[in-house]
Design a protein around this motif. Structure first.
Motif, PDB file in Angstrom:
ATOM      1  N   ASN A  33     -19.295   8.379  18.442  1.00  0.00           N
ATOM      2  CA  ASN A  33     -18.425   9.159  17.546  1.00  0.00           C
ATOM      3  C   ASN A  33     -19.231  10.156  16.716  1.00  0.00           C
ATOM      4  N   MET A  34     -20.425   9.737  16.309  1.00  0.00           N
ATOM      5  CA  MET A  34     -21.286  10.666  15.559  1.00  0.00           C
ATOM      6  C   MET A  34     -21.617  11.882  16.421  1.00  0.00           C
ATOM      7  N   LEU A  35     -21.966  11.614  17.676  1.00  0.00           N
ATOM      8  CA  LEU A  35     -22.330  12.721  18.568  1.00  0.00           C
ATOM      9  C   LEU A  35     -21.149  13.657  18.799  1.00  0.00           C
ATOM     10  N   LYS A  36     -19.955  13.049  18.908  1.00  0.00           N
ATOM     11  CA  LYS A  36     -18.764  13.890  19.111  1.00  0.00           C
ATOM     12  C   LYS A  36     -18.522  14.756  17.884  1.00  0.00           C
ATOM     13  N   ILE A  37     -18.740  14.183  16.705  1.00  0.00           N
ATOM     14  CA  ILE A  37     -18.579  14.970  15.465  1.00  0.00           C
ATOM     15  C   ILE A  37     -19.609  16.107  15.437  1.00  0.00           C
ATOM     16  N   PHE A  38     -20.798  15.827  15.943  1.00  0.00           N
ATOM     17  CA  PHE A  38     -21.827  16.887  16.005  1.00  0.00           C
ATOM     18  C   PHE A  38     -21.451  17.975  17.012  1.00  0.00           C
ATOM     19  N   GLY A  39     -20.455  17.688  17.836  1.00  0.00           N
ATOM     20  CA  GLY A  39     -19.994  18.691  18.786  1.00  0.00           C
ATOM     21  C   GLY A  39     -20.577  18.546  20.186  1.00  0.00           C
ATOM     22  N   VAL A  40     -21.210  17.403  20.460  1.00  0.00           N
ATOM     23  CA  VAL A  40     -21.778  17.199  21.802  1.00  0.00           C
ATOM     24  C   VAL A  40     -20.630  17.174  22.822  1.00  0.00           C
ATOM     25  N   GLY A  41     -20.748  17.981  23.850  1.00  0.00           N
ATOM     26  CA  GLY A  41     -19.659  18.150  24.802  1.00  0.00           C
ATOM     27  C   GLY A  41     -19.345  16.925  25.627  1.00  0.00           C
ATOM     28  N   ASP A  42     -20.383  16.197  26.010  1.00  0.00           N
ATOM     29  CA  ASP A  42     -20.168  15.073  26.902  1.00  0.00           C
ATOM     30  C   ASP A  42     -21.017  13.889  26.447  1.00  0.00           C
ATOM     31  N   VAL A  43     -20.366  12.795  26.110  1.00  0.00           N
ATOM     32  CA  VAL A  43     -21.109  11.590  25.704  1.00  0.00           C
ATOM     33  C   VAL A  43     -20.791  10.484  26.702  1.00  0.00           C
ATOM     34  N   MET A  44     -21.825   9.994  27.354  1.00  0.00           N
ATOM     35  CA  MET A  44     -21.636   8.911  28.316  1.00  0.00           C
ATOM     36  C   MET A  44     -22.212   7.629  27.741  1.00  0.00           C
ATOM     37  N   ALA A  45     -21.663   6.506  28.165  1.00  0.00           N
ATOM     38  CA  ALA A  45     -22.106   5.236  27.586  1.00  0.00           C
ATOM     39  C   ALA A  45     -22.438   4.215  28.658  1.00  0.00           C
ATOM     40  N   ALA A  46     -23.464   3.425  28.377  1.00  0.00           N
ATOM     41  CA  ALA A  46     -23.817   2.319  29.267  1.00  0.00           C
ATOM     42  C   ALA A  46     -24.128   1.108  28.395  1.00  0.00           C
TER      43      ALA A  46
ATOM     44  N   LEU B  38     -28.050  21.367  12.744  1.00  0.00           N
ATOM     45  CA  LEU B  38     -26.637  21.077  12.954  1.00  0.00           C
ATOM     46  C   LEU B  38     -25.899  21.439  11.668  1.00  0.00           C
ATOM     47  N   SER B  39     -24.643  21.752  11.800  1.00  0.00           N
ATOM     48  CA  SER B  39     -23.921  22.218  10.610  1.00  0.00           C
ATOM     49  C   SER B  39     -23.842  21.096   9.565  1.00  0.00           C
ATOM     50  N   GLU B  40     -23.958  21.522   8.322  1.00  0.00           N
ATOM     51  CA  GLU B  40     -23.900  20.558   7.223  1.00  0.00           C
ATOM     52  C   GLU B  40     -22.561  19.826   7.224  1.00  0.00           C
ATOM     53  N   ALA B  41     -21.512  20.571   7.545  1.00  0.00           N
ATOM     54  CA  ALA B  41     -20.167  19.979   7.540  1.00  0.00           C
ATOM     55  C   ALA B  41     -20.082  18.827   8.541  1.00  0.00           C
ATOM     56  N   SER B  42     -20.705  19.011   9.715  1.00  0.00           N
ATOM     57  CA  SER B  42     -20.611  17.950  10.726  1.00  0.00           C
ATOM     58  C   SER B  42     -21.440  16.735  10.309  1.00  0.00           C
ATOM     59  N   ILE B  43     -22.570  16.979   9.640  1.00  0.00           N
ATOM     60  CA  ILE B  43     -23.379  15.844   9.173  1.00  0.00           C
ATOM     61  C   ILE B  43     -22.622  15.089   8.069  1.00  0.00           C
ATOM     62  N   GLU B  44     -21.986  15.842   7.195  1.00  0.00           N
ATOM     63  CA  GLU B  44     -21.203  15.183   6.133  1.00  0.00           C
ATOM     64  C   GLU B  44     -20.053  14.364   6.725  1.00  0.00           C
ATOM     65  N   GLU B  45     -19.403  14.953   7.740  1.00  0.00           N
ATOM     66  CA  GLU B  45     -18.290  14.236   8.375  1.00  0.00           C
ATOM     67  C   GLU B  45     -18.792  12.963   9.062  1.00  0.00           C
ATOM     68  N   ALA B  46     -19.967  13.069   9.708  1.00  0.00           N
ATOM     69  CA  ALA B  46     -20.541  11.892  10.373  1.00  0.00           C
ATOM     70  C   ALA B  46     -20.907  10.833   9.344  1.00  0.00           C
ATOM     71  N   ASP B  47     -21.390  11.275   8.183  1.00  0.00           N
ATOM     72  CA  ASP B  47     -21.716  10.324   7.113  1.00  0.00           C
ATOM     73  C   ASP B  47     -20.466   9.591   6.629  1.00  0.00           C
ATOM     74  N   ARG B  48     -19.375  10.343   6.535  1.00  0.00           N
ATOM     75  CA  ARG B  48     -18.112   9.718   6.109  1.00  0.00           C
ATOM     76  C   ARG B  48     -17.669   8.685   7.147  1.00  0.00           C
ATOM     77  N   MET B  49     -17.915   9.015   8.412  1.00  0.00           N
ATOM     78  CA  MET B  49     -17.529   8.073   9.452  1.00  0.00           C
ATOM     79  C   MET B  49     -18.396   6.804   9.401  1.00  0.00           C
ATOM     80  N   VAL B  50     -19.701   6.991   9.107  1.00  0.00           N
ATOM     81  CA  VAL B  50     -20.586   5.823   8.971  1.00  0.00           C
ATOM     82  C   VAL B  50     -20.073   4.930   7.835  1.00  0.00           C
ATOM     83  N   ALA B  51     -19.636   5.564   6.742  1.00  0.00           N
ATOM     84  CA  ALA B  51     -19.118   4.794   5.610  1.00  0.00           C
ATOM     85  C   ALA B  51     -17.873   4.004   6.022  1.00  0.00           C
ATOM     86  N   LYS B  52     -17.045   4.627   6.861  1.00  0.00           N
ATOM     87  CA  LYS B  52     -15.830   3.949   7.330  1.00  0.00           C
ATOM     88  C   LYS B  52     -16.217   2.758   8.221  1.00  0.00           C
TER      89      LYS B  52
END
Lengths: 190, 173
Positions: A33-46, B38-52
């Motif tokens: 989910n973190m990678l998807k938020i970063f905008g990574v287009g394709d995340v695969m899992a094993a 990476l954009s600050e906004a995306s790092i902040e959003e990821a941090d919020r998700m970690v908190a969740k």
């Protein structure tokens, strides 16, 4: 003064494909989910090293398919019951295919000991990320892999990215097996 | 040049200079953009998700703890066998997962005990009663800390508890 100066904008990772090998569903879900938020287009899992090697075998095959994206970066947990990160990293660096053996690997480890970090480095890991994973930590490792692709070194007992991160005069005892001028340099475009 | 330290191995060393294919793939010029971000906004959003995720962590730890209790109950009186080795590996994996999740959630005491259990299970043969008692003590401590929510006990008490377990481990490894 440069006529055209490229504007500094954040990386757009849409074209990037990342494989995560992680046995804990919780951690796997968190990282993907973190990678998807970063905008990574394709995340695969094993769920382990064995499944991850099966995935790489398919994705890194030379036969191009528009439906299969080549993996660009691998994130691997060190400790997994279904194929450890250690074995998986060995498998990658000993692979015959260039598309597999040169792939950047980030080891994600819950072990904070120097021993594990040294082991990962000596088996050819590009980066090590210590758990608990933070957004900043993960982002910095991904950027490091993109920004600083270190040359690969092949010697009789090592294959992987150059373990020296800085260039400078060497002051320790002379242990090199070959004179610097005789080292063969090859260019890899993949 | 000094004498070869690895006389039996081949002496060739190769250097492979890499093209920055990842940057090309991202549409960036490798020379012009030396270091990206990476954009600050995306790092902040990821941090919020970690908190969740951290909020949901205790529930996951509960589930893993129940698994740990069952695994330990099954293996504790088992004679040495491949079946017991498998269970021991599972105890190792589950305690490792508890450690990681607890660390993410800021439950340091649970994380410490889970790590201690993980490391002990790999080192001890678990054949004598004292070793079994140490594992039981770890499991009990984890249950008490998690179920009764005493992760906020003060630092000196926590240190004392850890010290006692460490002494027992050194004695019965």
């Amino acid at each position: 003064m440069p006529v055209f100066e490229e504007k500094k904008s954040p990386y757009d990772l849409t074209n990037l494909s990342i494989l995560i090998a992680e046995d804990s569903n919780y951690m796997l879900s968190l990282m993907s989910n973190m990678l998807k938020i970063f905008g990574v287009g394709d995340v695969m899992a094993a769920e382990g090293g064995r499944e991850a090697s099966d995935i790489l075998t398919v994705t890194q095959a030379r036969t191009k398919s528009r439906y299969i994206r080549q993996v660009d970066i691998v994130l691997v947990d060190w400790l997994m019951p279904k194929g450890s990160g250690r074995d998986f990293l060995k498998w990658i660096r000993n692979h015959d295919s260039d598309t597999v053996r040169f792939i950047p690997v980030v080891v994600v480890s819950g072990y904070t000991t120097e021993l594990v970090t040294a082991q990962a480095r000596d088996l050819g890991a590009n980066e090590v990320l210590v758990k608990p994973v933070s957004a900043t930590g993960l982002a910095s490792r991904i950027c490091a892999v993109i920004d600083h692709p270190r040359p690969f070194i092949k010697s009789h007992n090592y294959f992987g990215p150059d373990r020296r991160r800085t260039e400078g005069p060497y002051r320790g005892p002379e242990r090199r097996v070959m004179e610097a001028e005789k080292i063969e340099v090859q260019h890899v475009t993949q | 040049m000094s004498p070869n330290k690895f006389p039996s191995g081949p002496k060739e060393v190769y250097v492979y200079k890499m093209d920055n294919n990842l940057k090309k793939k991202l549409g960036m010029h490798a020379e012009k953009i030396k270091e990206g971000f990476l954009s600050e906004a995306s790092i902040e959003e990821a941090d919020r998700m970690v908190a969740k995720y951290s909020k949901d962590g205790p529930e996951t730890i509960d589930t893993l703890l129940n698994m740990l209790i069952e695994l330990w109950a099954e293996m504790r009186d088992m004679p040495k066998s491949t079946e017991r080795d498998t269970l021991s590996e599972q105890v190792f994996t589950v305690s490792h997962q508890i450690k990681d999740i607890a660390a993410l959630c800021g439950q340091d005491l649970i994380s410490d005990f889970a790590e201690s259990l993980r490391d002990y299970v790999t080192r001890a043969s678990i054949t004598i009663d004292a070793q079994k008692k140490i594992i039981q003590a770890h499991v009990d401590a984890l249950v008490v800390i998690q179920k009764k929510g005493i992760d906020d006990i003060n630092a000196s008490q926590a240190e004392e508890l850890k010290k006692m377990v460490k002494i027992a481990i050194q004695k019965y490894i």
